[in-house]
Design a protein around this motif. Structure first.
Motif, PDB file in Angstrom:
ATOM      1  N   ALA A  80      31.585  -1.323  -1.537  1.00 49.74           N
ATOM      2  CA  ALA A  80      30.717  -0.225  -1.127  1.00 49.74           C
ATOM      3  C   ALA A  80      29.958  -0.533   0.152  1.00 49.74           C
ATOM      4  O   ALA A  80      29.903   0.299   1.053  1.00 49.74           O
ATOM      5  N   PHE A  81      29.342  -1.701   0.217  1.00 51.84           N
ATOM      6  CA  PHE A  81      28.439  -1.967   1.347  1.00 51.84           C
ATOM      7  C   PHE A  81      29.137  -2.689   2.489  1.00 51.84           C
ATOM      8  O   PHE A  81      29.028  -2.286   3.642  1.00 51.84           O
ATOM      9  N   VAL A  82      29.880  -3.770   2.158  1.00 50.56           N
ATOM     10  CA  VAL A  82      30.488  -4.566   3.221  1.00 50.56           C
ATOM     11  C   VAL A  82      31.546  -3.761   3.958  1.00 50.56           C
ATOM     12  O   VAL A  82      31.539  -3.694   5.187  1.00 50.56           O
ATOM     13  N   TYR A  83      32.447  -3.095   3.177  1.00 48.64           N
ATOM     14  CA  TYR A  83      33.544  -2.386   3.840  1.00 48.64           C
ATOM     15  C   TYR A  83      33.261  -0.917   4.049  1.00 48.64           C
ATOM     16  O   TYR A  83      33.261  -0.421   5.158  1.00 48.64           O
ATOM     17  N   PHE A  84      32.979  -0.185   2.955  1.00 51.46           N
ATOM     18  CA  PHE A  84      32.857   1.263   3.081  1.00 51.46           C
ATOM     19  C   PHE A  84      31.694   1.651   4.000  1.00 51.46           C
ATOM     20  O   PHE A  84      31.839   2.464   4.905  1.00 51.46           O
ATOM     21  N   ALA A  85      30.523   1.050   3.784  1.00 53.92           N
ATOM     22  CA  ALA A  85      29.365   1.393   4.612  1.00 53.92           C
ATOM     23  C   ALA A  85      29.333   0.587   5.903  1.00 53.92           C
ATOM     24  O   ALA A  85      28.415   0.721   6.708  1.00 53.92           O
ATOM     25  N   ARG A  86      30.325  -0.254   6.081  1.00 61.53           N
ATOM     26  CA  ARG A  86      30.484  -1.049   7.310  1.00 61.53           C
ATOM     27  C   ARG A  86      29.253  -1.882   7.663  1.00 61.53           C
ATOM     28  O   ARG A  86      28.866  -1.979   8.817  1.00 61.53           O
ATOM     29  N   MET A  87      28.603  -2.424   6.652  1.00 58.34           N
ATOM     30  CA  MET A  87      27.481  -3.302   6.949  1.00 58.34           C
ATOM     31  C   MET A  87      27.982  -4.702   7.247  1.00 58.34           C
ATOM     32  O   MET A  87      27.234  -5.535   7.735  1.00 58.34           O
ATOM     33  N   GLY A  88      29.224  -4.974   6.924  1.00 52.08           N
ATOM     34  CA  GLY A  88      29.731  -6.325   7.083  1.00 52.08           C
ATOM     35  C   GLY A  88      29.035  -7.248   6.106  1.00 52.08           C
ATOM     36  O   GLY A  88      28.235  -6.808   5.278  1.00 52.08           O
ATOM     37  N   ARG A  89      29.363  -8.522   6.205  1.00 47.57           N
ATOM     38  CA  ARG A  89      28.639  -9.475   5.354  1.00 47.57           C
ATOM     39  C   ARG A  89      27.279  -9.719   5.976  1.00 47.57           C
ATOM     40  O   ARG A  89      27.210 -10.271   7.076  1.00 47.57           O
ATOM     41  N   SER A  90      26.238  -9.285   5.304  1.00 46.85           N
ATOM     42  CA  SER A  90      24.927  -9.310   5.952  1.00 46.85           C
ATOM     43  C   SER A  90      23.808  -9.364   4.928  1.00 46.85           C
ATOM     44  O   SER A  90      24.036  -9.193   3.730  1.00 46.85           O
ATOM     45  N   VAL A  91      22.615  -9.620   5.437  1.00 45.79           N
ATOM     46  CA  VAL A  91      21.414  -9.604   4.599  1.00 45.79           C
ATOM     47  C   VAL A  91      21.321  -8.268   3.878  1.00 45.79           C
ATOM     48  O   VAL A  91      21.062  -8.201   2.667  1.00 45.79           O
ATOM     49  N   LEU A  92      21.579  -7.190   4.608  1.00 48.04           N
ATOM     50  CA  LEU A  92      21.437  -5.857   4.032  1.00 48.04           C
ATOM     51  C   LEU A  92      22.437  -5.643   2.899  1.00 48.04           C
ATOM     52  O   LEU A  92      22.069  -5.180   1.812  1.00 48.04           O
ATOM     53  N   ALA A  93      23.714  -5.985   3.152  1.00 50.73           N
ATOM     54  CA  ALA A  93      24.735  -5.768   2.124  1.00 50.73           C
ATOM     55  C   ALA A  93      24.420  -6.568   0.873  1.00 50.73           C
ATOM     56  O   ALA A  93      24.522  -6.060  -0.257  1.00 50.73           O
ATOM     57  N   ALA A  94      24.000  -7.826   1.060  1.00 50.73           N
ATOM     58  CA  ALA A  94      23.692  -8.659  -0.102  1.00 50.73           C
ATOM     59  C   ALA A  94      22.477  -8.133  -0.848  1.00 50.73           C
ATOM     60  O   ALA A  94      22.447  -8.092  -2.083  1.00 50.73           O
ATOM     61  N   SER A  95      21.457  -7.703  -0.100  1.00 50.86           N
ATOM     62  CA  SER A  95      20.251  -7.181  -0.734  1.00 50.86           C
ATOM     63  C   SER A  95      20.558  -5.940  -1.546  1.00 50.86           C
ATOM     64  O   SER A  95      20.078  -5.777  -2.669  1.00 50.86           O
ATOM     65  N   LEU A  96      21.373  -5.049  -0.969  1.00 47.12           N
ATOM     66  CA  LEU A  96      21.705  -3.827  -1.689  1.00 47.12           C
ATOM     67  C   LEU A  96      22.519  -4.137  -2.940  1.00 47.12           C
ATOM     68  O   LEU A  96      22.350  -3.497  -3.972  1.00 47.12           O
ATOM     69  N   THR A  97      23.406  -5.133  -2.847  1.00 43.83           N
ATOM     70  CA  THR A  97      24.171  -5.525  -4.026  1.00 43.83           C
ATOM     71  C   THR A  97      23.235  -6.034  -5.123  1.00 43.83           C
ATOM     72  O   THR A  97      23.371  -5.665  -6.296  1.00 43.83           O
ATOM     73  N   LEU A  98      22.268  -6.866  -4.707  1.00 42.06           N
ATOM     74  CA  LEU A  98      21.294  -7.342  -5.693  1.00 42.06           C
ATOM     75  C   LEU A  98      20.470  -6.182  -6.254  1.00 42.06           C
ATOM     76  O   LEU A  98      20.114  -6.167  -7.440  1.00 42.06           O
ATOM     77  N   ALA A  99      20.169  -5.213  -5.395  1.00 44.75           N
ATOM     78  CA  ALA A  99      19.400  -4.053  -5.851  1.00 44.75           C
ATOM     79  C   ALA A  99      20.168  -3.305  -6.936  1.00 44.75           C
ATOM     80  O   ALA A  99      19.610  -2.916  -7.958  1.00 44.75           O
ATOM     81  N   ILE A 100      21.476  -3.109  -6.698  1.00 45.29           N
ATOM     82  CA  ILE A 100      22.318  -2.437  -7.688  1.00 45.29           C
ATOM     83  C   ILE A 100      22.311  -3.214  -9.007  1.00 45.29           C
ATOM     84  O   ILE A 100      22.275  -2.649 -10.086  1.00 45.29           O
ATOM     85  N   MET A 101      22.301  -4.545  -8.878  1.00 45.02           N
ATOM     86  CA  MET A 101      22.344  -5.388 -10.067  1.00 45.02           C
ATOM     87  C   MET A 101      21.040  -5.306 -10.866  1.00 45.02           C
ATOM     88  O   MET A 101      21.055  -5.260 -12.090  1.00 45.02           O
TER      89      MET A 101
END
Lengths: 313, 262
Positions: A149-170
């Motif tokens: 969802a975040f790294v590829y679809f939303a094109r955030m790449g591997r980043s602080v934002l993508a990881a934070s959002l993943t943790l948020a979902i969790m």
């Protein structure tokens, strides 16, 4: 007269007063069982506490030589075999704060809606079921979702934002569940009292429900801080890297779309990927992670005790 | 008031063909009843007969309890409260409710009394001297002022039950309600508490129309002017309290008040 459906039990044998209060064979046996039961429960408690204490003591002893201010404020160096933990520490703080900035408001407000506004229907039942089940999904599943969802679809790449959002979902479903529980603990009578003076739902929530559940809500949120800080899987694929040098002592060293280091990931790398790492370095990292989690949990307890002392009914 | 009007009783609550369902279960069946203005009307009947449900219809707070369907009309002071232009907060301001278990809010005595006003006033802060007066007046009306005047900052949930219940009544008064609904207001209180709350009700009658649900038939006889007997969601009998207890018209009423069921 109708027949006696409930006849009196046959009266017990009459005992002489001096024997009346002495132990019989049966009561001695019951006392024995009682002692055994107490012993077993106590032993199990001991069995649970001992390893915990051992782990903490062991970690601290092993880490003692390296723990210093310099350890906190310097980057890993010499291929991870020297230096400190500044970059991973800052990375962990970043992702924890950003993920909670996202998940806490959404989770708490959604829980308020589900608990205070939504009517019981098949739809809300499905939502509640989904929340409970999502809270139990392994973190690696959330990680894969984050990658897609975040790294590829939303094109955030591997980043602080993508990881934070993943943790948020969790953390989101757990925050919803714990907030709902805290709200549910507020007696219905308080809501009734408010409604019957003509208070709207929001006035009821603002004036009575939230002030009386805030301690439980905050505890639930804070406990997710330690969970977010400790997880490795969700950040591994979404932005955490093996090594990244940042300027030491600069708290704004990471950008939102930068890759980053994190404590949990760092510890994993040190102990499995790099040969010849001084023991103290690994244990030092572990102690900092453990200490951070303990501190956050202690904060949750203190906050709860403080807020509880102000709410009494 | 003209002598004419005094002759014909005025009604503050009137229902016509009121039906109510909780999901598929019909809790009220064709309830048509007229409650005389300024009197105390008792609602009696066995548990589950719809007394509380009927009471909750009068300020539409039923609708907060989930899957409720209502048909028919409920007029309060001549206005159908199921009309589209009725504002629920305004309705509930005018039709207050007292509960079986005293339910003061977990805030101070003072804040409890002015909670309703705060809810309904647009301005965030009222003048302190105004609210002081309002609190004193309300507490005096329920005879709590002398007991509590030094404890206004005390959390209301720490008071004795009897004081809590009186406070719950006092909490309604600043809103100047027209109708006060009481759902077994004394069942959590001891004999002394019950007596003082009953005396309070008798004092408040006249200024307010009071509807009281009670399981205690002696209480219904002591405090109510008129009495309604309900059974399985229907009104069985409605008359002057004395007539209902001394010469019940319906045999079911007679059975109930003689304690053959309930």
């Amino acid at each position: 007269m109708a027949t006696d459906i409930n006849p009196a039990p046959t009266s017990p044998k009459i005992v002489s007063p001096e024997l009346m209060f002495t132990a019989t064979k049966h009561s001695r046996k019951r006392q024995l069982t009682e002692n055994v039961a107490r012993g077993v429960f106590f032993a199990m408690t001991l069995l649970m506490i001992l390893p915990l204490i051992l782990i903490v003591v062991y970690l601290f002893v092993k880490a003692a030589p390296i723990l210093s201010l310099e350890f906190f404020f310097s980057n890993p160096a010499k291929g991870m075999r020297a230096g400190g933990i500044w970059a991973p520490l800052l990375g962990t703080i970043y992702i924890v704060i950003i993920s909670l900035l996202v998940s806490a408001p959404i989770g708490v407000l959604a829980a308020v809606y589900l608990n205070e506004y939504a009517r019981e229907s098949w739809f809300t039942r499905i939502i509640n079921l989904a929340v409970v089940n999502l809270a139990g999904v392994p973190s690696i599943v959330h990680a894969l979702f984050g990658v897609g969802a975040f790294v590829y679809f939303a094109r955030m790449g591997r980043s602080v934002l993508a990881a934070s959002l993943t943790l948020a979902i969790m953390t989101l479903p757990v925050i919803i569940a714990s907030t709902k529980e805290a709200l549910g603990a507020v007696p219905m009578a308080f809501r009734e009292a408010c409604w019957n003076t003509g208070a709207t739902r929001w006035q009821t929530i603002r004036g009575i429900v939230l002030p009386n559940s805030i301690s439980g809500i905050l505890t639930g949120v804070i406990l997710q801080v330690s969970r977010a800080a400790g997880e490795t899987a969700p950040i591994m694929f979404t932005g955490a890297v093996f090594f990244k040098a940042i300027s030491e002592g600069d708290v704004f060293a990471y950008g939102l779309l930068d890759r980053f280091m994190a404590l949990s990931m760092h510890l994993y790398q040190l102990s499995t990927q790099v040969p010849g790492v001084p023991e103290a370095l690994e244990y030092g990292t572990a102690v900092v992670l453990l200490g951070a989690v303990l501190m956050v949990n202690a904060l949750a307890i203190v906050l709860r005790v403080y807020l509880r002392s102000r709410q009494r009914w | 008031m003209s002598p004419d009007k005094k002759q014909s009783k005025s009604y503050s609550v009137e229902t016509r063909q009121l039906n109510l369902w909780y999901g598929d279960f019909q809790a009220l069946i064709n309830v048509s009843v007229k409650v005389v203005d300024g009197l105390i009307t008792g609602l009696i009947g066995p548990s589950g007969c719809g007394k509380t449900t009927l009471l909750r219809c009068f300020n539409r707070v039923n609708e907060r309890y989930g899957n409720v369907t209502t048909t028919g009309e409920v007029e309060i002071l001549g206005k159908n409260i199921y009309d589209a232009d009725v504002s629920l907060p305004e309705l509930r301001k005018n039709v207050g409710m007292v509960f079986q278990r005293p339910n003061p809010l977990p805030i101070s005595v003072y804040e409890n009394i002015i909670f309703g006003l705060r809810v309904h006033s647009e301005r965030r802060i009222r003048k302190r001297s105004d609210t002081d007066n309002i609190v004193e007046t309300a507490l005096r009306e329920v005879h709590l002022w002398d007991d509590l005047k030094d404890q206004l900052k005390v959390k209301a949930t720490t008071l004795q039950l009897e004081q809590q219940q009186k406070l719950c009544i006092a909490r309604l008064l600043p809103l100047k309600p027209r109708v006060i609904l009481m759902d077994e207001p004394c069942s959590a209180l001891d004999a002394k508490g019950t007596r003082t709350v009953e005396e309070l009700m008798l004092e408040l009658a006249g200024q307010y129309t009071i509807l009281i649900v009670t399981h205690n038939m002696a209480q219904a006889r002591r405090v109510s002017n008129e009495c309604i007997f309900m059974l399985l969601g229907e009104i069985i009998e409605h008359s002057h309290t004395e007539d209902l207890f001394l010469t019940p018209q319906n045999s079911k009423t007679a059975d109930y008040i003689e304690g053959r069921y309930g």
